[in-house]
Write a protein that holds these residues in place. Structure first.
Motif, PDB file in Angstrom:
ATOM      1  N   UNK A 132     -12.495  -1.959   9.813  1.00  0.00           N
ATOM      2  CA  UNK A 132     -13.945  -2.189   9.787  1.00  0.00           C
ATOM      3  C   UNK A 132     -14.483  -2.091   8.360  1.00  0.00           C
ATOM      4  N   UNK A 133     -13.970  -1.153   7.585  1.00  0.00           N
ATOM      5  CA  UNK A 133     -14.422  -0.967   6.212  1.00  0.00           C
ATOM      6  C   UNK A 133     -13.778  -1.894   5.207  1.00  0.00           C
ATOM      7  N   UNK A 134     -12.863  -2.754   5.634  1.00  0.00           N
ATOM      8  CA  UNK A 134     -12.232  -3.701   4.724  1.00  0.00           C
ATOM      9  C   UNK A 134     -11.196  -3.082   3.802  1.00  0.00           C
ATOM     10  N   UNK A 135     -10.586  -1.965   4.200  1.00  0.00           N
ATOM     11  CA  UNK A 135      -9.548  -1.337   3.388  1.00  0.00           C
ATOM     12  C   UNK A 135      -8.251  -2.135   3.530  1.00  0.00           C
ATOM     13  N   UNK A 136      -7.574  -2.450   2.433  1.00  0.00           N
ATOM     14  CA  UNK A 136      -6.323  -3.213   2.534  1.00  0.00           C
ATOM     15  C   UNK A 136      -5.253  -2.463   3.322  1.00  0.00           C
ATOM     16  N   UNK A 137      -4.371  -3.230   3.957  1.00  0.00           N
ATOM     17  CA  UNK A 137      -3.220  -2.690   4.686  1.00  0.00           C
ATOM     18  C   UNK A 137      -3.640  -1.675   5.739  1.00  0.00           C
ATOM     19  N   UNK A 138      -4.699  -1.999   6.478  1.00  0.00           N
ATOM     20  CA  UNK A 138      -5.216  -1.067   7.486  1.00  0.00           C
ATOM     21  C   UNK A 138      -4.185  -0.798   8.578  1.00  0.00           C
ATOM     22  N   UNK A 139      -3.462  -1.842   9.011  1.00  0.00           N
ATOM     23  CA  UNK A 139      -2.473  -1.657  10.077  1.00  0.00           C
ATOM     24  C   UNK A 139      -1.340  -0.737   9.622  1.00  0.00           C
ATOM     25  N   UNK A 140      -0.833  -0.989   8.424  1.00  0.00           N
ATOM     26  CA  UNK A 140       0.250  -0.163   7.905  1.00  0.00           C
ATOM     27  C   UNK A 140      -0.191   1.280   7.731  1.00  0.00           C
ATOM     28  N   UNK A 141      -1.382   1.477   7.180  1.00  0.00           N
ATOM     29  CA  UNK A 141      -1.883   2.840   6.979  1.00  0.00           C
ATOM     30  C   UNK A 141      -2.135   3.536   8.312  1.00  0.00           C
ATOM     31  N   UNK A 142      -2.572   2.792   9.323  1.00  0.00           N
ATOM     32  CA  UNK A 142      -2.768   3.386  10.636  1.00  0.00           C
ATOM     33  C   UNK A 142      -1.454   3.844  11.245  1.00  0.00           C
ATOM     34  N   UNK A 143      -0.412   3.008  11.125  1.00  0.00           N
ATOM     35  CA  UNK A 143       0.897   3.391  11.660  1.00  0.00           C
ATOM     36  C   UNK A 143       1.457   4.600  10.926  1.00  0.00           C
ATOM     37  N   UNK A 144       1.356   4.599   9.586  1.00  0.00           N
ATOM     38  CA  UNK A 144       1.852   5.733   8.813  1.00  0.00           C
ATOM     39  C   UNK A 144       1.089   7.010   9.129  1.00  0.00           C
ATOM     40  N   UNK A 145      -0.228   6.896   9.303  1.00  0.00           N
ATOM     41  CA  UNK A 145      -1.030   8.071   9.648  1.00  0.00           C
ATOM     42  C   UNK A 145      -0.633   8.625  11.007  1.00  0.00           C
ATOM     43  N   UNK A 146      -0.399   7.727  11.982  1.00  0.00           N
ATOM     44  CA  UNK A 146       0.021   8.174  13.295  1.00  0.00           C
ATOM     45  C   UNK A 146       1.377   8.852  13.276  1.00  0.00           C
ATOM     46  N   UNK A 147       2.325   8.284  12.514  1.00  0.00           N
ATOM     47  CA  UNK A 147       3.654   8.892  12.430  1.00  0.00           C
ATOM     48  C   UNK A 147       3.600  10.236  11.698  1.00  0.00           C
ATOM     49  N   UNK A 148       2.828  10.289  10.617  1.00  0.00           N
ATOM     50  CA  UNK A 148       2.740  11.531   9.848  1.00  0.00           C
ATOM     51  C   UNK A 148       1.995  12.618  10.599  1.00  0.00           C
ATOM     52  N   UNK A 149       1.215  12.236  11.626  1.00  0.00           N
ATOM     53  CA  UNK A 149       0.506  13.241  12.415  1.00  0.00           C
ATOM     54  C   UNK A 149       1.464  14.121  13.209  1.00  0.00           C
ATOM     55  N   UNK A 150       2.736  13.702  13.339  1.00  0.00           N
ATOM     56  CA  UNK A 150       3.732  14.547  14.000  1.00  0.00           C
ATOM     57  C   UNK A 150       4.033  15.794  13.176  1.00  0.00           C
ATOM     58  N   UNK A 151       3.742  15.723  11.864  1.00  0.00           N
ATOM     59  CA  UNK A 151       3.975  16.860  10.977  1.00  0.00           C
ATOM     60  C   UNK A 151       2.640  17.540  10.702  1.00  0.00           C
ATOM     61  N   UNK A 152       2.328  18.657  11.353  1.00  0.00           N
ATOM     62  CA  UNK A 152       1.050  19.331  11.090  1.00  0.00           C
ATOM     63  C   UNK A 152       0.939  19.758   9.622  1.00  0.00           C
ATOM     64  N   UNK A 153      -0.260  19.767   9.117  1.00  0.00           N
ATOM     65  CA  UNK A 153      -0.580  20.205   7.758  1.00  0.00           C
ATOM     66  C   UNK A 153      -0.056  19.219   6.710  1.00  0.00           C
ATOM     67  N   UNK A 154       1.230  19.144   6.538  1.00  0.00           N
ATOM     68  CA  UNK A 154       1.808  18.296   5.495  1.00  0.00           C
ATOM     69  C   UNK A 154       1.541  16.829   5.776  1.00  0.00           C
ATOM     70  N   UNK A 155       1.674  16.404   7.034  1.00  0.00           N
ATOM     71  CA  UNK A 155       1.429  15.009   7.372  1.00  0.00           C
ATOM     72  C   UNK A 155       0.008  14.583   7.072  1.00  0.00           C
ATOM     73  N   UNK A 156      -0.965  15.457   7.367  1.00  0.00           N
ATOM     74  CA  UNK A 156      -2.367  15.123   7.097  1.00  0.00           C
ATOM     75  C   UNK A 156      -2.619  14.994   5.596  1.00  0.00           C
ATOM     76  N   UNK A 157      -1.986  15.839   4.797  1.00  0.00           N
ATOM     77  CA  UNK A 157      -2.172  15.767   3.348  1.00  0.00           C
ATOM     78  C   UNK A 157      -1.597  14.474   2.789  1.00  0.00           C
ATOM     79  N   UNK A 158      -0.388  14.113   3.216  1.00  0.00           N
ATOM     80  CA  UNK A 158       0.247  12.899   2.711  1.00  0.00           C
ATOM     81  C   UNK A 158      -0.536  11.662   3.124  1.00  0.00           C
ATOM     82  N   UNK A 159      -0.937  11.585   4.392  1.00  0.00           N
ATOM     83  CA  UNK A 159      -1.696  10.423   4.847  1.00  0.00           C
ATOM     84  C   UNK A 159      -3.048  10.334   4.151  1.00  0.00           C
TER      85      UNK A 159
END
Length: 361
Positions: free
Chosen positions: A232-259
């Motif tokens: 919605x905000x026009x950020x590039x690579x939204x699909x890729x970033x969404x997938x990476x954010x979802x996968x990194x959410x499996x790692x509490x704390x560290x995953x949120x920082x990296x994403x």
């Protein structure tokens, strides 16, 4: 007078195993020797053991889905488990196809964008006089070297696929007949300890199912929410970033920082307003997950302190690599349940009241 007359009675020597003291010391030595051998075996067999733990975690996911499906579909457990396995396989195939056909080329673009943004930040910090002139390159080399070590820890593509396949196979076999493996472990225990083992095992299974259900729910909310809001905000690579954010959410704390770092770097690469939007998206998604998803799950499962989870992640990640980092949270949760149940059982055996374990409301 014979030669044997007048001598003191003979006492058992160290080589005589009938001596109670010798037998006791041999038992102690055997215990310490066995403990040392066990530690050495755990160290050298860490990766296979982590694969087994990963299979048990996956089995808890399948078992939780099977139980949940049983509430709305009154059929046999085998059929429900088959439906869950097919749905999981379909999701993995769709994700692999979508990633391969749509966003595979974006990974290289993401790497270039992150590298350029890091260089800009380093140049700005150096221009402000907050960093010596040559330290920016040294930090960059250290960061890229760390990424390289992390990549090598994951292993080759073939090794990663084989490890994932082993986890899936172990999880499916355990989910098909969990009681069989539970009885097998209990068979190796004394008769008096088996009922305690069954109770502890049931509590650990319940906790693991709740923990993984919350983890999967958080991954879905963070991944899909990030994808939609970034698009919605026009950020590039939204699909890729969404997938990476979802996968990194499996790692509490560290995953949120990296994403969060990835979102901000990519957002500001497209402009200042887009970067602010990326920050807002990150805050919104993490707020929903932290104040809605996590409390809803934590009150029904084990309550883990964030500092404890982060410390375990750092320790397991340093010792066992990316797989240890991913499984640190479930391992700590199971250890906590084991200690709580053991403490309660010991208190009951001593005739005292079991300790009160406070749960968040």
């Amino acid at each position: 007078m014979s030669e044997t007359e007048g001598r003191a009675p003979e006492q058992p020597g160290p080589s005589d195993f009938r001596d109670p003291m010798t037998a006791r010391e041999l038992k102690r030595a055997a215990v310490w020797l066995g403990l040392g051998v066990a530690i050495v075996l755990v160290w050298f067999l860490a990766q296979p053991l982590l694969l087994i733990v990963g299979g048990l975690v996956f089995a808890s996911m399948l078992d939780g889905g099977t139980r949940l499906l049983g509430r709305i579909l009154p059929i046999g457990r085998g059929w429900r488990l088959t439906i869950v396995c097919l749905a999981t396989l379909g999701f993995l195939v769709w994700t692999g196809y979508f990633a391969g056909a749509t966003i595979a080329a974006q990974f290289e673009t993401l790497r270039v964008v992150v590298t350029e943004q890091f260089n800009r930040i380093a140049d700005w910090v150096q221009a402000m006089g907050l960093m010596p002139e040559n330290s920016a390159d040294a930090i960059g080399e250290q960061v890229m070297g760390s990424l390289g070590r992390l990549t090598s820890a994951v292993g080759t593509a073939l090794g990663a696929i084989s490890s994932l396949a082993m986890i899936l196979v172990i999880g499916i076999f355990v989910a098909i007949e969990p009681r069989l493996y539970e009885r097998g472990v209990a068979w190796m225990l004394p008769m008096g300890k088996r009922q305690e083992f069954y109770e502890t095992s049931a509590k650990m299974g319940y906790t693991m199912r709740r923990l993984m259900a919350g983890r999967l729910l958080g991954m879905a909310v963070e991944g899909v929410g990030t994808w939609i809001l970034l698009a919605v905000g026009g950020v590039p690579m939204a699909a890729l970033l969404g997938i990476l954010t979802g996968l990194l959410a499996f790692l509490p704390n560290i995953g949120a920082i990296v994403s969060g770092i990835l979102l901000i770097l990519v957002g500001f690469s497209a402009g200042f307003e887009t970067g602010i939007w990326a920050i807002a998206v990150y805050l919104i998604v993490q707020t929903v997950d932290g104040y809605l998803i996590v409390p809803m799950v934590a009150k029904r499962s084990v309550d883990l302190a964030p500092a404890l989870v982060l410390g375990a992640q750092l320790l397991f990640g340093a010792l066992f690599g990316i797989l240890g980092l991913a499984l640190a949270d479930p391992i700590v949760a199971m250890i906590k349940v084991l200690l709580e149940e053991s403490s309660g059982n010991n208190a009951e055996e001593a005739g005292a009241t079991p300790p009160l374990i406070l749960r968040p409301h």
